[in-house]
Design a protein around this motif. Sequence first.
Motif, PDB file in Angstrom:
ATOM      1  N   UNK A  18      -0.007  -1.326   7.557  1.00 47.36           N
ATOM      2  CA  UNK A  18      -0.841  -0.683   6.548  1.00 47.36           C
ATOM      3  C   UNK A  18      -0.380  -1.151   5.177  1.00 47.36           C
ATOM      4  N   UNK A  19      -1.157  -0.862   4.163  1.00 44.76           N
ATOM      5  CA  UNK A  19      -0.773  -1.275   2.808  1.00 44.76           C
ATOM      6  C   UNK A  19       0.595  -0.695   2.435  1.00 44.76           C
ATOM      7  N   UNK A  20       0.870   0.510   2.907  1.00 46.93           N
ATOM      8  CA  UNK A  20       2.128   1.172   2.557  1.00 46.93           C
ATOM      9  C   UNK A  20       3.348   0.383   3.048  1.00 46.93           C
ATOM     10  N   UNK A  21       3.175  -0.389   4.131  1.00 42.76           N
ATOM     11  CA  UNK A  21       4.318  -1.131   4.676  1.00 42.76           C
ATOM     12  C   UNK A  21       4.574  -2.440   3.932  1.00 42.76           C
ATOM     13  N   UNK A  22       3.641  -2.855   3.092  1.00 44.60           N
ATOM     14  CA  UNK A  22       3.774  -4.139   2.387  1.00 44.60           C
ATOM     15  C   UNK A  22       4.295  -3.907   0.973  1.00 44.60           C
ATOM     16  N   UNK A  23       5.040  -4.879   0.479  1.00 39.16           N
ATOM     17  CA  UNK A  23       5.424  -4.796  -0.928  1.00 39.16           C
ATOM     18  C   UNK A  23       4.488  -5.693  -1.743  1.00 39.16           C
ATOM     19  N   UNK A  24       4.341  -5.396  -3.022  1.00 42.45           N
ATOM     20  CA  UNK A  24       3.424  -6.188  -3.849  1.00 42.45           C
ATOM     21  C   UNK A  24       3.776  -7.671  -3.792  1.00 42.45           C
ATOM     22  N   UNK A  25       2.764  -8.498  -3.731  1.00 43.70           N
ATOM     23  CA  UNK A  25       2.995  -9.945  -3.722  1.00 43.70           C
ATOM     24  C   UNK A  25       3.062 -10.534  -2.330  1.00 43.70           C
ATOM     25  N   UNK A  26       3.280  -9.729  -1.322  1.00 42.31           N
ATOM     26  CA  UNK A  26       3.277 -10.283   0.038  1.00 42.31           C
ATOM     27  C   UNK A  26       1.854 -10.679   0.432  1.00 42.31           C
ATOM     28  N   UNK A  27       1.735 -11.866   1.042  1.00 45.42           N
ATOM     29  CA  UNK A  27       0.421 -12.338   1.472  1.00 45.42           C
ATOM     30  C   UNK A  27       0.170 -11.906   2.917  1.00 45.42           C
ATOM     31  N   UNK A  28      -0.890 -11.142   3.122  1.00 42.85           N
ATOM     32  CA  UNK A  28      -1.236 -10.662   4.463  1.00 42.85           C
ATOM     33  C   UNK A  28      -2.307 -11.571   5.067  1.00 42.85           C
ATOM     34  N   UNK A  29      -2.052 -12.066   6.293  1.00 38.55           N
ATOM     35  CA  UNK A  29      -2.996 -12.978   6.952  1.00 38.55           C
ATOM     36  C   UNK A  29      -3.319 -12.488   8.364  1.00 38.55           C
TER      37      UNK A  29
ATOM     38  N   UNK B  30      -5.394  -1.848   4.702  1.00 45.20           N
ATOM     39  CA  UNK B  30      -4.849  -3.202   4.558  1.00 45.20           C
ATOM     40  C   UNK B  30      -5.954  -4.248   4.745  1.00 45.20           C
ATOM     41  N   UNK B  31      -6.885  -3.967   5.668  1.00 45.52           N
ATOM     42  CA  UNK B  31      -7.990  -4.904   5.898  1.00 45.52           C
ATOM     43  C   UNK B  31      -8.889  -5.002   4.670  1.00 45.52           C
ATOM     44  N   UNK B  32      -9.099  -3.875   3.999  1.00 42.78           N
ATOM     45  CA  UNK B  32     -10.003  -3.863   2.847  1.00 42.78           C
ATOM     46  C   UNK B  32      -9.272  -4.131   1.533  1.00 42.78           C
ATOM     47  N   UNK B  33      -7.936  -4.110   1.555  1.00 45.88           N
ATOM     48  CA  UNK B  33      -7.168  -4.327   0.336  1.00 45.88           C
ATOM     49  C   UNK B  33      -6.990  -5.808   0.027  1.00 45.88           C
ATOM     50  N   UNK B  34      -6.031  -6.102  -0.827  1.00 43.38           N
ATOM     51  CA  UNK B  34      -5.789  -7.485  -1.197  1.00 43.38           C
ATOM     52  C   UNK B  34      -5.123  -8.205  -0.019  1.00 43.38           C
ATOM     53  N   UNK B  35      -5.706  -9.295   0.412  1.00 40.54           N
ATOM     54  CA  UNK B  35      -5.119 -10.075   1.499  1.00 40.54           C
ATOM     55  C   UNK B  35      -5.783 -11.445   1.518  1.00 40.54           C
ATOM     56  N   UNK B  36      -5.305 -12.315   2.416  1.00 35.72           N
ATOM     57  CA  UNK B  36      -5.858 -13.678   2.455  1.00 35.72           C
ATOM     58  C   UNK B  36      -6.906 -13.863   3.553  1.00 35.72           C
ATOM     59  N   UNK B  37      -7.326 -12.775   4.174  1.00 41.63           N
ATOM     60  CA  UNK B  37      -8.160 -12.899   5.376  1.00 41.63           C
ATOM     61  C   UNK B  37      -9.504 -13.568   5.066  1.00 41.63           C
ATOM     62  N   UNK B  38     -10.181 -13.110   4.023  1.00 37.88           N
ATOM     63  CA  UNK B  38     -11.450 -13.764   3.674  1.00 37.88           C
ATOM     64  C   UNK B  38     -11.210 -15.211   3.262  1.00 37.88           C
ATOM     65  N   UNK B  39     -10.092 -15.469   2.606  1.00 37.91           N
ATOM     66  CA  UNK B  39      -9.771 -16.837   2.208  1.00 37.91           C
ATOM     67  C   UNK B  39      -9.539 -17.725   3.430  1.00 37.91           C
ATOM     68  N   UNK B  40      -8.886 -17.166   4.464  1.00 38.07           N
ATOM     69  CA  UNK B  40      -8.721 -17.946   5.708  1.00 38.07           C
ATOM     70  C   UNK B  40     -10.081 -18.325   6.278  1.00 38.07           C
ATOM     71  N   UNK B  41     -10.968 -17.319   6.382  1.00 37.80           N
ATOM     72  CA  UNK B  41     -12.299 -17.587   6.926  1.00 37.80           C
ATOM     73  C   UNK B  41     -12.997 -18.646   6.081  1.00 37.80           C
ATOM     74  N   UNK B  42     -12.921 -18.474   4.776  1.00 44.33           N
ATOM     75  CA  UNK B  42     -13.599 -19.399   3.876  1.00 44.33           C
ATOM     76  C   UNK B  42     -13.032 -20.811   3.997  1.00 44.33           C
ATOM     77  N   UNK B  43     -11.715 -20.913   4.253  1.00 46.93           N
ATOM     78  CA  UNK B  43     -11.078 -22.235   4.329  1.00 46.93           C
ATOM     79  C   UNK B  43     -11.553 -23.044   5.529  1.00 46.93           C
ATOM     80  N   UNK B  44     -12.081 -22.351   6.534  1.00 47.10           N
ATOM     81  CA  UNK B  44     -12.427 -23.023   7.779  1.00 47.10           C
ATOM     82  C   UNK B  44     -13.363 -24.207   7.584  1.00 47.10           C
ATOM     83  N   UNK B  45     -14.359 -24.033   6.746  1.00 48.35           N
ATOM     84  CA  UNK B  45     -15.369 -25.069   6.614  1.00 48.35           C
ATOM     85  C   UNK B  45     -14.801 -26.330   5.965  1.00 48.35           C
TER      86      UNK B  45
END
Lengths: 312, 312, 312
Positions: free
Chosen positions: A247-258, A273-288
Amino acid sequence: MPRRNLISIEDLTRGDVELLLDTAESFLPVLERDIKKVPTLRGRTIINVFWEASPRTSASFDLAAKRLSADTLVFRGSALGDPHGEALKDVAITLDAYSPDIVILRHPSAGACRVLAANTRASVINAGDGGHQDPTQCLLDLFALRQSLGRDLDGRRVFIIGDILHSRVARSGIMGFKMLGMDVTLVAPPTLLPRGIEEMGVDVRHDLSELGDADVVYLLRVESDLTEPGAAYLPSLREYARVWGISSARLRPGQRLMHPGPLNRGVEISADAADGENLIASQVFSGLAVRMAILYRTVIGYSDGTATREAL
Amino acid sequence: MPRRNLISIEDLTRGDVELLLDTAESFLPVLERDIKKVPTLRGRTIINVFWEASPRTSASFDLAAKRLSADTLVFRGSALGDPHGEALKDVAITLDAYSPDIVILRHPSAGACRVLAANTRASVINAGDGGHQDPTQCLLDLFALRQSLGRDLDGRRVFIIGDILHSRVARSGIMGFKMLGMDVTLVAPPTLLPRGIEEMGVDVRHDLSELGDADVVYLLRVESDLTEPGAAYLPSLREYARVWGISSARLRPGQRLMHPGPLNRGVEISADAADGENLIASQVFSGLAVRMAILYRTVIGYSDGTATREAL
Amino acid sequence: MPRRNLISIEDLTRGDVELLLDTAESFLPVLERDIKKVPTLRGRTIINVFWEASPRTSASFDLAAKRLSADTLVFRGSALGDPHGEALKDVAITLDAYSPDIVILRHPSAGACRVLAANTRASVINAGDGGHQDPTQCLLDLFALRQSLGRDLDGRRVFIIGDILHSRVARSGIMGFKMLGMDVTLVAPPTLLPRGIEEMGVDVRHDLSELGDADVVYLLRVESDLTEPGAAYLPSLREYARVWGISSARLRPGQRLMHPGPLNRGVEISADAADGENLIASQVFSGLAVRMAILYRTVIGYSDGTATREAL
């Protein structure tokens, strides 16, 4: 030029990986244009063979090929018969009759790509073969990381958390992260770690106590069949979520979640955590862009970095 | 230029509708050429997402996009998972990774298009969302009518006959017919009319006694599940056919008979009416030009009528 | 130019067949280029309608069309509804709305292509209709034979072995082989031979004793339902393999072994014959060039042999 396959991350040198990521980066502006297309692979034929359903990955490869102006064919699941019933050798004859430049294969059996590559004149790209490798996922993860942390990943620490045992994503990822100089720590209950995995040059932890050391927190999808009676991997998804869920509570600021997706919200990743700041959409976007780069390099070659810019 | 969606007929002004129909008309000669294709949308990406199977509509949009030289992707049914199981928001992230210009959505839930539109950078075109709207069907019906009755539909009378209650075609059609100044009369048994439908500015009849007043007779498909035990909408299809079914004998010369297809021959339409003079084939034929016009206008814009001719 | 269909080999003269094979040969170098594509059919629309699943044949036609730069649509199986449930006439209206140049049809009923052709403005190409005809298979077989034996097939002897009774491949093949002057001998147990087949001008044998006379040994696939209780066509597949199965030991050097695929290894063909010298891969490989030639000639015309070279 000799044919080039991409079946395992081991097929690439560090220089190849960096060239692929640079090539992918050079394609990003193309994706922002009105005409999101380059003529580079016009008249080439690229065949998707997906024995396991994975419409998003298949679509991503298909669109990457179209953006490069190649012609594409897609074979899905039952279209080619039982993956174990017919010799892949006979399928290779069928595919070769279409004179493809590249065959992209997803197959339930580890090693299927090597068998296909031995029997076709086309280049073979692995889109996931059983528990073996998923090199494309690894490359797009590295690309998303570079976009976020900068080009130099040397010395960065990644924690991979979850079902390492059954994960081709983990297997490819470990190799790729290490190739670019990152420190890799695997975190999982002992039942979900392959024996002897330390030989890959990784640290192993059985709890999240040191999570704060990670620059990158990489979650693996937990499949519900791990909790089936008789499987004995996990007592329950709820228990997994409580002990291992991020969850977001387990992460410290600046950590990249993938996360390679699709997400199990409420299991390995909390909704916040899914809706917060993370690299997940960026991973999907990078695919193409990354898949365009892979197709491009497979046809045009890996050795000469200048070609990309010329072709664009 | 701000993004433009087409989710409901209400997204269009009367001027927009007329521009779309004019644009569609300008595409007709293209469809008669040997090279049935214009380069207008080259390099654009158009994604079909069909959660409900509708291969003909999907094919029509796909071909319309190809005729405009766009690249296309098609996702069908199970390919994107349970429509109710995953947040449309997550699907929007996946789709956005393909950087589409337009996403065409058919979905079982009314309102799904609005949710998607709020979460993607692409324009969204509604190819039918539950019982809500089917604006494309409406526009091709108007196009077929204009081809038959001339450009001025003001004051023409259309009778829409059948299952108004469950029909998105009826809902879009009422709005579209009225927008072009037509008088709309709904004819159905009370069980198949939504309460308060008169507020849409239509007349309501419960029998066919005034059918002779109609310039246009628009039949809706009767689904067999209306007669299932417990449904209580209709006693039987045979009874429906007897009371409401339209045969050639019930029509007077000059009345235009329309049906959105597929036909239930022998239920809402007799075989002789289906095979006789009617606009049904013209409606089907109009689909391609109208969908080309919608895709074209969505990308190029609605405001400037001269662009079409230049682009051709 | 009047519309040209290819529904049966009988739709072609010997001159047409030779022109098609020459055209196919002229396409071979295109398939070896980097840009495996000619602009000849740019802007044309070619629709595959496959009521029976046959992904390889469908893919071969689809790719042939793309190599000629045509736009393609594919409808599969259930997409168009029950083949017997809706009038093919109504389907023809739907298809005509896409203004296709060619419709390629595979259908479970003999004669379906003729019905479609009578109701569409497009040219119809038969990709297999029930037990009737499969002219494309015949032409690619002839092409593979010419590549192996030379252009003059006059007087060559072909033995067709297996289930003649249910085979559209046999029916087309007999006509095509004879049209090019070959002697045709059918070899099968009496239960698998249609009555009166001798009227097609073929010899009939009920054993393999004269196999040595054949220049070409053409095996048909044996479907396992021939041995089902009540079918009474064959006692068992094992028995069939023992009596009729072709192994390398049964062939003399120089005999050309052919099979339309997919192979039943260990039934009509032994593994060593399948993996040994034969024309099977060549048949598969011929499919693309021959289908390109068929599409090309259907649009451009059969009468003028010089056009091909110009267009390339």
